[in-house]
Scaffold this motif. Structure first.
Motif, PDB file in Angstrom:
ATOM      1  N   HIS A   7       2.109  -4.067 -28.632  1.00  0.00           N
ATOM      2  CA  HIS A   7       3.494  -3.833 -29.042  1.00  0.00           C
ATOM      3  C   HIS A   7       3.736  -2.495 -29.741  1.00  0.00           C
ATOM      4  O   HIS A   7       4.885  -2.138 -29.973  1.00  0.00           O
ATOM      5  CB  HIS A   7       3.967  -4.977 -29.945  1.00  0.00           C
ATOM      6  CG  HIS A   7       3.916  -6.301 -29.259  1.00  0.00           C
ATOM      7  ND1 HIS A   7       3.287  -7.400 -29.796  1.00  0.00           N
ATOM      8  CD2 HIS A   7       4.391  -6.702 -28.066  1.00  0.00           C
ATOM      9  CE1 HIS A   7       3.386  -8.421 -28.969  1.00  0.00           C
ATOM     10  NE2 HIS A   7       4.048  -8.020 -27.893  1.00  0.00           N
ATOM     11  N   ASN A   8       2.679  -1.776 -30.083  1.00  0.00           N
ATOM     12  CA  ASN A   8       2.800  -0.500 -30.791  1.00  0.00           C
ATOM     13  C   ASN A   8       3.693  -0.636 -32.016  1.00  0.00           C
ATOM     14  O   ASN A   8       4.472   0.234 -32.351  1.00  0.00           O
ATOM     15  CB  ASN A   8       3.313   0.599 -29.846  1.00  0.00           C
ATOM     16  CG  ASN A   8       3.180   2.002 -30.429  1.00  0.00           C
ATOM     17  OD1 ASN A   8       4.071   2.816 -30.266  1.00  0.00           O
ATOM     18  ND2 ASN A   8       2.104   2.296 -31.107  1.00  0.00           N
ATOM     19  N   ALA A   9       3.555  -1.771 -32.682  1.00  0.00           N
ATOM     20  CA  ALA A   9       4.411  -2.058 -33.836  1.00  0.00           C
ATOM     21  C   ALA A   9       3.610  -2.380 -35.092  1.00  0.00           C
ATOM     22  O   ALA A   9       4.174  -2.470 -36.172  1.00  0.00           O
ATOM     23  CB  ALA A   9       5.338  -3.237 -33.514  1.00  0.00           C
ATOM     24  N   GLY A  10       2.297  -2.563 -34.956  1.00  0.00           N
ATOM     25  CA  GLY A  10       1.480  -2.960 -36.098  1.00  0.00           C
ATOM     26  C   GLY A  10       0.166  -2.210 -36.150  1.00  0.00           C
ATOM     27  O   GLY A  10       0.059  -1.147 -36.761  1.00  0.00           O
ATOM     28  N   ARG A  11      -0.852  -2.738 -35.462  1.00  0.00           N
ATOM     29  CA  ARG A  11      -2.206  -2.173 -35.540  1.00  0.00           C
ATOM     30  C   ARG A  11      -2.264  -0.691 -35.198  1.00  0.00           C
ATOM     31  O   ARG A  11      -2.829   0.109 -35.961  1.00  0.00           O
ATOM     32  CB  ARG A  11      -3.156  -2.935 -34.599  1.00  0.00           C
ATOM     33  CG  ARG A  11      -3.402  -4.356 -35.008  1.00  0.00           C
ATOM     34  CD  ARG A  11      -4.101  -5.114 -33.920  1.00  0.00           C
ATOM     35  NE  ARG A  11      -3.168  -5.353 -32.814  1.00  0.00           N
ATOM     36  CZ  ARG A  11      -3.393  -6.163 -31.801  1.00  0.00           C
ATOM     37  NH1 ARG A  11      -4.544  -6.796 -31.709  1.00  0.00           N
ATOM     38  NH2 ARG A  11      -2.500  -6.345 -30.857  1.00  0.00           N
ATOM     39  N   SER A  12      -1.729  -0.315 -34.056  1.00  0.00           N
ATOM     40  CA  SER A  12      -1.828   1.088 -33.629  1.00  0.00           C
ATOM     41  C   SER A  12      -1.044   2.008 -34.562  1.00  0.00           C
ATOM     42  O   SER A  12      -1.462   3.139 -34.813  1.00  0.00           O
ATOM     43  CB  SER A  12      -1.364   1.258 -32.182  1.00  0.00           C
ATOM     44  OG  SER A  12      -0.055   0.768 -32.018  1.00  0.00           O
TER      45      SER A  12
ATOM     46  N   THR B  48      -8.320   1.367 -28.207  1.00  0.00           N
ATOM     47  CA  THR B  48      -7.477   0.227 -27.824  1.00  0.00           C
ATOM     48  C   THR B  48      -7.688  -0.918 -28.803  1.00  0.00           C
ATOM     49  O   THR B  48      -8.755  -1.060 -29.397  1.00  0.00           O
ATOM     50  CB  THR B  48      -7.791  -0.231 -26.391  1.00  0.00           C
ATOM     51  OG1 THR B  48      -9.172  -0.582 -26.296  1.00  0.00           O
ATOM     52  CG2 THR B  48      -7.470   0.864 -25.383  1.00  0.00           C
ATOM     53  N   MET B  49      -6.648  -1.716 -28.945  1.00  0.00           N
ATOM     54  CA  MET B  49      -6.656  -2.823 -29.900  1.00  0.00           C
ATOM     55  C   MET B  49      -6.010  -4.047 -29.263  1.00  0.00           C
ATOM     56  O   MET B  49      -4.870  -4.370 -29.542  1.00  0.00           O
ATOM     57  CB  MET B  49      -5.884  -2.427 -31.157  1.00  0.00           C
ATOM     58  CG  MET B  49      -6.368  -1.160 -31.792  1.00  0.00           C
ATOM     59  SD  MET B  49      -5.288  -0.626 -33.107  1.00  0.00           S
ATOM     60  CE  MET B  49      -6.085   0.899 -33.553  1.00  0.00           C
ATOM     61  N   GLY B  50      -6.718  -4.673 -28.376  1.00  0.00           N
ATOM     62  CA  GLY B  50      -6.221  -5.909 -27.797  1.00  0.00           C
ATOM     63  C   GLY B  50      -5.255  -5.755 -26.639  1.00  0.00           C
ATOM     64  O   GLY B  50      -4.542  -6.687 -26.314  1.00  0.00           O
ATOM     65  N   CYS B  51      -5.233  -4.588 -25.985  1.00  0.00           N
ATOM     66  CA  CYS B  51      -4.304  -4.447 -24.856  1.00  0.00           C
ATOM     67  C   CYS B  51      -4.998  -4.668 -23.524  1.00  0.00           C
ATOM     68  O   CYS B  51      -4.414  -4.451 -22.467  1.00  0.00           O
ATOM     69  CB  CYS B  51      -3.575  -3.110 -24.887  1.00  0.00           C
ATOM     70  SG  CYS B  51      -4.630  -1.672 -24.792  1.00  0.00           S
ATOM     71  N   GLY B  52      -6.257  -5.076 -23.558  1.00  0.00           N
ATOM     72  CA  GLY B  52      -6.966  -5.427 -22.329  1.00  0.00           C
ATOM     73  C   GLY B  52      -7.059  -4.291 -21.346  1.00  0.00           C
ATOM     74  O   GLY B  52      -7.400  -3.175 -21.702  1.00  0.00           O
TER      75      GLY B  52
ATOM     76  N   TRP C 284     -11.233  -1.769 -30.502  1.00  0.00           N
ATOM     77  CA  TRP C 284     -11.379  -2.365 -31.817  1.00  0.00           C
ATOM     78  C   TRP C 284     -10.790  -3.768 -31.794  1.00  0.00           C
ATOM     79  O   TRP C 284      -9.590  -3.945 -31.559  1.00  0.00           O
ATOM     80  CB  TRP C 284     -10.653  -1.534 -32.877  1.00  0.00           C
ATOM     81  CG  TRP C 284     -11.278  -0.182 -33.119  1.00  0.00           C
ATOM     82  CD1 TRP C 284     -12.421   0.322 -32.579  1.00  0.00           C
ATOM     83  CD2 TRP C 284     -10.762   0.841 -33.979  1.00  0.00           C
ATOM     84  NE1 TRP C 284     -12.648   1.589 -33.046  1.00  0.00           N
ATOM     85  CE2 TRP C 284     -11.661   1.931 -33.913  1.00  0.00           C
ATOM     86  CE3 TRP C 284      -9.642   0.927 -34.804  1.00  0.00           C
ATOM     87  CZ2 TRP C 284     -11.461   3.106 -34.638  1.00  0.00           C
ATOM     88  CZ3 TRP C 284      -9.451   2.098 -35.519  1.00  0.00           C
ATOM     89  CH2 TRP C 284     -10.357   3.179 -35.442  1.00  0.00           C
ATOM     90  N   ALA C 285     -11.635  -4.760 -32.027  1.00  0.00           N
ATOM     91  CA  ALA C 285     -11.182  -6.151 -32.089  1.00  0.00           C
ATOM     92  C   ALA C 285     -10.578  -6.385 -33.468  1.00  0.00           C
ATOM     93  O   ALA C 285     -11.292  -6.520 -34.455  1.00  0.00           O
ATOM     94  CB  ALA C 285     -12.346  -7.096 -31.841  1.00  0.00           C
ATOM     95  N   LEU C 286      -9.255  -6.377 -33.515  1.00  0.00           N
ATOM     96  CA  LEU C 286      -8.525  -6.552 -34.771  1.00  0.00           C
ATOM     97  C   LEU C 286      -7.529  -7.691 -34.624  1.00  0.00           C
ATOM     98  O   LEU C 286      -6.927  -7.858 -33.561  1.00  0.00           O
ATOM     99  CB  LEU C 286      -7.750  -5.274 -35.126  1.00  0.00           C
ATOM    100  CG  LEU C 286      -8.572  -4.020 -35.405  1.00  0.00           C
ATOM    101  CD1 LEU C 286      -7.687  -2.795 -35.351  1.00  0.00           C
ATOM    102  CD2 LEU C 286      -9.244  -4.139 -36.768  1.00  0.00           C
ATOM    103  N   THR C 287      -7.326  -8.427 -35.692  1.00  0.00           N
ATOM    104  CA  THR C 287      -6.312  -9.475 -35.711  1.00  0.00           C
ATOM    105  C   THR C 287      -4.942  -8.848 -35.485  1.00  0.00           C
ATOM    106  O   THR C 287      -4.615  -7.825 -36.084  1.00  0.00           O
ATOM    107  CB  THR C 287      -6.327 -10.202 -37.074  1.00  0.00           C
ATOM    108  OG1 THR C 287      -7.617 -10.772 -37.263  1.00  0.00           O
ATOM    109  CG2 THR C 287      -5.263 -11.283 -37.148  1.00  0.00           C
TER     110      THR C 287
END
Length: 133
Positions: free
Chosen positions: A12-17, A81-85, A99-102
């Motif tokens: 979503h490019n709204a949190g982790r990234s 990348t952070m969970g975007c497969g 990076w495996a991040l919640t």
């Protein structure tokens, strides 16, 4: 020497990234060009992520979620990348890390603080590696 271009990608490019981009800008300053994008960007940042970053003195309120484009990946040196497969295109010669991040979406501030602090640790390591590369 040109400065390295680092791209942070999450769904979503709204949190982790956005938190990662904020940390790298804060810790590396002008020595790195920082970008972020999402495979399915939201229309605004996660307000809890914004709050968590403000707690440590980093303002990400002006960031706007961006759609991940092939050209953005192609023009980057490091892609995190952070969970975007598999949404992120792969180009030879780029450095890729996943990076495996919640996902902080819908999480309470306590969880988002943990994600923020995990990201900081990873960014500190990345910034050191970029300086010695």
């Amino acid at each position: 020497m040109t400065k390295p271009v680092v791209l942070f990608v999450c769904v979503h490019n709204a949190g982790r990234s956005q938190m990662a981009a904020g940390w790298l800008r804060h810790l590396a300053g002008e020595t790195v060009e920082v970008r972020s994008a999402g495979s399915e960007p939201r229309d605004q940042l996660n307000p809890v992520a914004v709050e968590a970053m403000q707690e440590v003195g980093i303002d990400i309120t002006t960031a706007v979620p961006q759609l991940l484009r092939t050209e953005t990946v192609q023009d980057s040196d490091v892609v995190i990348t952070m969970g975007c497969g598999d949404a992120c295109p792969i180009f030879p010669g780029k450095r890729y890390e996943d990076w495996a991040l919640t996902d902080p979406a819908g999480q309470p501030i306590e969880v988002v603080r943990q994600v923020r602090d995990d990201i900081r640790t990873r960014i500190e390591k990345l910034a050191k590696e970029l300086q010695t590369a």
